[in-house]
Design a protein around this motif. Structure first.
Motif, PDB file in Angstrom:
ATOM      1  N   ARG A 101       0.827  -1.207   0.000  1.00 16.62           N
ATOM      2  CA  ARG A 101       0.000   0.000   0.000  1.00 16.62           C
ATOM      3  C   ARG A 101       0.864   1.260   0.000  1.00 16.62           C
ATOM      4  O   ARG A 101       0.542   2.243  -0.696  1.00 16.62           O
ATOM      5  CB  ARG A 101      -0.914   0.005   1.227  1.00 16.62           C
ATOM      6  CG  ARG A 101      -2.070  -0.978   1.165  1.00 16.62           C
ATOM      7  CD  ARG A 101      -2.745  -1.052   2.513  1.00 16.62           C
ATOM      8  NE  ARG A 101      -3.997  -1.786   2.488  1.00 16.62           N
ATOM      9  CZ  ARG A 101      -4.655  -2.153   3.574  1.00 16.62           C
ATOM     10  NH1 ARG A 101      -4.168  -1.847   4.775  1.00 16.62           N
ATOM     11  NH2 ARG A 101      -5.792  -2.817   3.482  1.00 16.62           N
ATOM     12  N   GLU A 102       1.944   1.266   0.773  1.00 18.48           N
ATOM     13  CA  GLU A 102       2.819   2.444   0.813  1.00 18.48           C
ATOM     14  C   GLU A 102       3.468   2.691  -0.545  1.00 18.48           C
ATOM     15  O   GLU A 102       3.593   3.842  -0.985  1.00 18.48           O
ATOM     16  CB  GLU A 102       3.884   2.248   1.897  1.00 18.48           C
ATOM     17  CG  GLU A 102       3.325   2.326   3.318  1.00 18.48           C
ATOM     18  CD  GLU A 102       4.358   2.002   4.372  1.00 18.48           C
ATOM     19  OE1 GLU A 102       5.521   1.671   3.997  1.00 18.48           O
ATOM     20  OE2 GLU A 102       4.027   2.065   5.582  1.00 18.48           O
ATOM     21  N   GLN A 103       3.872   1.619  -1.215  1.00 15.83           N
ATOM     22  CA  GLN A 103       4.453   1.788  -2.546  1.00 15.83           C
ATOM     23  C   GLN A 103       3.418   2.275  -3.551  1.00 15.83           C
ATOM     24  O   GLN A 103       3.729   3.097  -4.420  1.00 15.83           O
ATOM     25  CB  GLN A 103       5.064   0.468  -3.003  1.00 15.83           C
ATOM     26  CG  GLN A 103       6.301   0.057  -2.214  1.00 15.83           C
ATOM     27  CD  GLN A 103       6.861  -1.257  -2.707  1.00 15.83           C
ATOM     28  OE1 GLN A 103       7.436  -1.339  -3.790  1.00 15.83           O
ATOM     29  NE2 GLN A 103       6.686  -2.304  -1.910  1.00 15.83           N
ATOM     30  N   SER A 110      -7.460  -3.513  -0.579  1.00 14.68           N
ATOM     31  CA  SER A 110      -8.189  -2.558   0.266  1.00 14.68           C
ATOM     32  C   SER A 110      -9.129  -3.308   1.199  1.00 14.68           C
ATOM     33  O   SER A 110      -9.773  -4.285   0.793  1.00 14.68           O
ATOM     34  CB  SER A 110      -9.004  -1.582  -0.592  1.00 14.68           C
ATOM     35  OG  SER A 110      -8.166  -0.795  -1.406  1.00 14.68           O
ATOM     36  N   ASP A 111      -9.217  -2.857   2.442  1.00 11.01           N
ATOM     37  CA  ASP A 111     -10.170  -3.459   3.371  1.00 11.01           C
ATOM     38  C   ASP A 111     -11.589  -3.248   2.849  1.00 11.01           C
ATOM     39  O   ASP A 111     -11.946  -2.131   2.430  1.00 11.01           O
ATOM     40  CB  ASP A 111     -10.030  -2.825   4.756  1.00 11.01           C
ATOM     41  CG  ASP A 111      -8.680  -3.147   5.391  1.00 11.01           C
ATOM     42  OD1 ASP A 111      -8.255  -4.307   5.303  1.00 11.01           O
ATOM     43  OD2 ASP A 111      -8.059  -2.227   5.952  1.00 11.01           O
ATOM     44  N   LEU A 156     -13.289  -9.646  -1.111  1.00  9.39           N
ATOM     45  CA  LEU A 156     -12.531 -10.353  -0.095  1.00  9.39           C
ATOM     46  C   LEU A 156     -11.793  -9.399   0.840  1.00  9.39           C
ATOM     47  O   LEU A 156     -11.551  -8.241   0.500  1.00  9.39           O
ATOM     48  CB  LEU A 156     -11.519 -11.283  -0.765  1.00  9.39           C
ATOM     49  CG  LEU A 156     -12.085 -12.361  -1.688  1.00  9.39           C
ATOM     50  CD1 LEU A 156     -10.956 -13.198  -2.266  1.00  9.39           C
ATOM     51  CD2 LEU A 156     -13.087 -13.235  -0.955  1.00  9.39           C
ATOM     52  N   PRO A 157     -11.376  -9.914   1.995  1.00 12.06           N
ATOM     53  CA  PRO A 157     -10.515  -9.121   2.878  1.00 12.06           C
ATOM     54  C   PRO A 157      -9.207  -8.764   2.191  1.00 12.06           C
ATOM     55  O   PRO A 157      -8.730  -9.492   1.303  1.00 12.06           O
ATOM     56  CB  PRO A 157     -10.276 -10.066   4.066  1.00 12.06           C
ATOM     57  CG  PRO A 157     -11.412 -11.029   4.042  1.00 12.06           C
ATOM     58  CD  PRO A 157     -11.754 -11.210   2.597  1.00 12.06           C
ATOM     59  N   ALA A 158      -8.622  -7.649   2.595  1.00 13.55           N
ATOM     60  CA  ALA A 158      -7.338  -7.229   2.035  1.00 13.55           C
ATOM     61  C   ALA A 158      -6.293  -8.306   2.290  1.00 13.55           C
ATOM     62  O   ALA A 158      -6.184  -8.845   3.395  1.00 13.55           O
ATOM     63  CB  ALA A 158      -6.898  -5.907   2.652  1.00 13.55           C
ATOM     64  N   ARG A 210     -10.896   1.309  -4.191  1.00 19.22           N
ATOM     65  CA  ARG A 210     -10.611  -0.133  -4.274  1.00 19.22           C
ATOM     66  C   ARG A 210      -9.277  -0.327  -4.987  1.00 19.22           C
ATOM     67  O   ARG A 210      -9.126   0.007  -6.161  1.00 19.22           O
ATOM     68  CB  ARG A 210     -11.713  -0.848  -5.049  1.00 19.22           C
ATOM     69  CG  ARG A 210     -11.485  -2.359  -5.282  1.00 19.22           C
ATOM     70  CD  ARG A 210     -12.442  -2.804  -6.368  1.00 19.22           C
ATOM     71  NE  ARG A 210     -12.540  -4.235  -6.565  1.00 19.22           N
ATOM     72  CZ  ARG A 210     -11.800  -4.930  -7.435  1.00 19.22           C
ATOM     73  NH1 ARG A 210     -10.858  -4.316  -8.141  1.00 19.22           N
ATOM     74  NH2 ARG A 210     -12.002  -6.226  -7.593  1.00 19.22           N
ATOM     75  N   LEU A 211      -8.294  -0.857  -4.262  1.00 19.26           N
ATOM     76  CA  LEU A 211      -6.993  -1.193  -4.835  1.00 19.26           C
ATOM     77  C   LEU A 211      -6.883  -2.709  -4.964  1.00 19.26           C
ATOM     78  O   LEU A 211      -7.327  -3.450  -4.078  1.00 19.26           O
ATOM     79  CB  LEU A 211      -5.857  -0.689  -3.942  1.00 19.26           C
ATOM     80  CG  LEU A 211      -5.753   0.825  -3.718  1.00 19.26           C
ATOM     81  CD1 LEU A 211      -4.679   1.118  -2.677  1.00 19.26           C
ATOM     82  CD2 LEU A 211      -5.433   1.540  -5.029  1.00 19.26           C
ATOM     83  N   ALA A 212      -6.282  -3.160  -6.051  1.00 17.75           N
ATOM     84  CA  ALA A 212      -6.121  -4.598  -6.244  1.00 17.75           C
ATOM     85  C   ALA A 212      -4.942  -4.857  -7.168  1.00 17.75           C
ATOM     86  O   ALA A 212      -4.516  -3.991  -7.932  1.00 17.75           O
ATOM     87  CB  ALA A 212      -7.388  -5.219  -6.820  1.00 17.75           C
ATOM     88  N   SER A 213      -4.428  -6.058  -7.081  1.00 18.64           N
ATOM     89  CA  SER A 213      -3.477  -6.575  -8.056  1.00 18.64           C
ATOM     90  C   SER A 213      -4.196  -7.639  -8.871  1.00 18.64           C
ATOM     91  O   SER A 213      -5.015  -8.395  -8.334  1.00 18.64           O
ATOM     92  CB  SER A 213      -2.255  -7.169  -7.368  1.00 18.64           C
ATOM     93  OG  SER A 213      -1.372  -7.747  -8.308  1.00 18.64           O
TER      94      SER A 213
END
Length: 224
Positions: free
Chosen positions: A18-20, A120-121, A143-145, A167-170
């Motif tokens: 997340r920081e990156q 993301s939570d 889903l949970p982070a 919403r962040l995801a890979s």
């Protein structure tokens, strides 16, 4: 087969990612989609060739390869470099199917499996469910982070609009040693059953027989 794999990223690794991402450049997601997908795709992505994108891809690939459940289910031959996306302010990706052939490291690779790693939570954003359509119906996934969902790349799917928060995801694809989803599912069930019996019984004639059958089927079906 649609499979939930929990805690691919632990608390420390998740925070580092997340920081990156907070320092990473973001570009319009249309840069990595074809003409048909461009009509339904509205999001942002970290450029894959950026220093942050390359470093994050290495970290996520290393994490997923260390997950026994992922290896058992995917039987990965190649894991394509993970990408990273962001949805906010109503952004969405309408119903689509992923391209069958992807290019990575100068190779043309077949996409057998699609993967989404949630970053993301779920209580920090509204909407953003991954919706996968298969022969068993329509499945909404949020889903949970740190957790990952694995599903056949041949499935129609979409990301619903994110109406609050971010919403962040890979996301990435896998070329499996076994291209057929039904055969992969059979091998996965056999492997998981045998692992359970090994924990209960230890090495014995029965678990050895199951191990033998597993490897003989894998030998028969694998593309190497």
């Amino acid at each position: 087969m649609l499979l939930h794999i929990p805690q691919v990223l632990g608390t420390v690794a998740l925070q580092a990612v997340r920081e990156q991402l907070a320092q990473a450049p973001w570009a319009d997601g249309l840069a990595t989609v074809g003409a048909l997908g461009a009509t339904v795709k509205r999001n942002h992505q970290v450029p894959a060739d950026s220093p942050q994108g390359e470093a994050l891809a290495r970290a996520v690939e290393q994490a997923v390869r260390q997950q026994p459940l992922f290896v058992s289910a995917a039987l990965p031959r190649h894991v394509l470099p993970p990408l990273f996306n962001r949805y906010a302010g109503g952004e969405t990706y309408g119903l689509h199917v992923d391209g069958a052939i992807r290019q990575a490291a100068g190779l043309m690779l077949r996409a057998d499996l699609s993967c989404t790693l949630f970053l993301s939570d779920p209580d920090t954003y509204e909407g953003g469910e991954l919706v996968v359509v298969d022969t068993y119906g329509t499945h909404e996934v949020k889903l949970p982070a740190g957790d990952l969902v694995l599903y056949p790349a041949s499935s129609l799917h979409q990301v619903l609009p994110v109406t609050r928060g971010v919403r962040l995801a890979s996301f990435f694809w896998v070329q499996s040693l076994v291209r057929d989803d039904a055969r992969r599912a059979m091998l996965f069930e056999l492997d998981q059953t045998n692992q359970s019996l090994l924990r209960k019984l230890g090495s014995c004639a029965e678990t050895l027989a199951l191990t033998n059958q597993y490897h003989n089927l894998l030998r028969m079906w694998a593309d190497t």
